[in-house]
Design an enzyme around this catalytic site. Sequence first.
Site, mmCIF file in Angstrom:
data_model
loop_
_atom_site.group_PDB
_atom_site.id
_atom_site.type_symbol
_atom_site.label_atom_id
_atom_site.label_comp_id
_atom_site.label_asym_id
_atom_site.label_seq_id
_atom_site.Cartn_x
_atom_site.Cartn_y
_atom_site.Cartn_z
ATOM 1 N N GLY A 124 -1.136 6.197 -1.957
ATOM 2 C CA GLY A 124 -0.534 7.053 -2.972
ATOM 3 C C GLY A 124 0.820 7.617 -2.607
ATOM 4 O O GLY A 124 1.485 8.225 -3.455
ATOM 5 N N ASP A 164 -8.017 -4.976 -8.795
ATOM 6 C CA ASP A 164 -7.018 -4.126 -9.451
ATOM 7 C C ASP A 164 -5.701 -4.849 -9.692
ATOM 8 O O ASP A 164 -4.829 -4.356 -10.406
ATOM 9 C CB ASP A 164 -6.781 -2.842 -8.653
ATOM 10 C CG ASP A 164 -6.212 -3.088 -7.248
ATOM 11 O OD1 ASP A 164 -5.870 -4.242 -6.922
ATOM 12 O OD2 ASP A 164 -6.124 -2.119 -6.475
ATOM 13 N N HIS A 186 -3.491 -4.692 -5.015
ATOM 14 C CA HIS A 186 -3.668 -4.672 -3.561
ATOM 15 C C HIS A 186 -4.186 -6.030 -3.064
ATOM 16 O O HIS A 186 -5.128 -6.577 -3.640
ATOM 17 C CB HIS A 186 -4.635 -3.563 -3.154
ATOM 18 C CG HIS A 186 -4.126 -2.197 -3.470
ATOM 19 N ND1 HIS A 186 -4.395 -1.570 -4.673
ATOM 20 C CD2 HIS A 186 -3.339 -1.362 -2.758
ATOM 21 C CE1 HIS A 186 -3.807 -0.385 -4.680
ATOM 22 N NE2 HIS A 186 -3.161 -0.225 -3.533
ATOM 23 N N ASN A 190 4.695 3.141 -5.224
ATOM 24 C CA ASN A 190 4.181 4.224 -6.064
ATOM 25 C C ASN A 190 5.283 4.883 -6.884
ATOM 26 O O ASN A 190 5.028 5.364 -7.998
ATOM 27 C CB ASN A 190 3.462 5.255 -5.198
ATOM 28 C CG ASN A 190 2.165 4.702 -4.636
ATOM 29 O OD1 ASN A 190 1.289 4.263 -5.369
ATOM 30 N ND2 ASN A 190 2.040 4.703 -3.316
ATOM 31 N N SER A 216 -0.612 2.581 0.390
ATOM 32 C CA SER A 216 -1.921 1.899 0.433
ATOM 33 C C SER A 216 -1.811 0.444 0.848
ATOM 34 O O SER A 216 -2.768 -0.130 1.378
ATOM 35 C CB SER A 216 -2.601 1.996 -0.937
ATOM 36 O OG SER A 216 -1.774 1.446 -1.957
#
Length: 219
Positions: A81, A190, A193, A109, A44
Amino acid sequence: MTFRAMTFRPVTFRALILLVFAGLLMSSPQARAETQSILALGDSLTAGLGLEPSQAFPARLEAALKAKGHDVTVINAGVSGDTVAQGAARLDWSLTDDVDAVIVELGANDALRGLDPAQAEAALGEILAKLSSRNLPVLVAGMRAPPNLGPDYAHAFEAMYTKLEGRPGVVVYPFFLDGVAADPKLNQEDGLHPTAEGVDVIVVRMLPAVERLLELTKK
């Protein structure tokens, strides 16, 4: 008059043929500069989660390289992901014949899920072996493990990147989020990112390493 006309036409025809031949040479792939294509294989952070396509890392990197005079295209092959193993699984169909170099940004991840670093390292080795077999230089953008996983996990995880330093055909950029991680002004809500401004910081810091990657395509 007749004699002059007869000698004029063959000369003109010959000159025309030479001009056409020269034009074909000028337009041939060998005679003109070709655009270099960089595949950005990642998760991502490469895909640009939460951003417009024009704000994602591949687009901003391409713009920065062009501003420095490089004729390049950066392909966004980021899938949100993805673990390192998942990136390895889709590498073959992500690579097209026109790719000249690859940026690998994977591992975040794996660390977030606390997966075995040995599994990620094996998958990264698989990616590099495939790229080496195709004589494609690669820039590996490293990642850091969350501190809550402990120093032993962090050491094992981050070592899979540092072990690659000095390997032929490989440029290592130690930490993809260098200068951006943990800075609330440069990250989305979040906290994971980067914002568009954060992406620009990443690009500026990473640009010298990417230029070294492009140099490897000429060897």
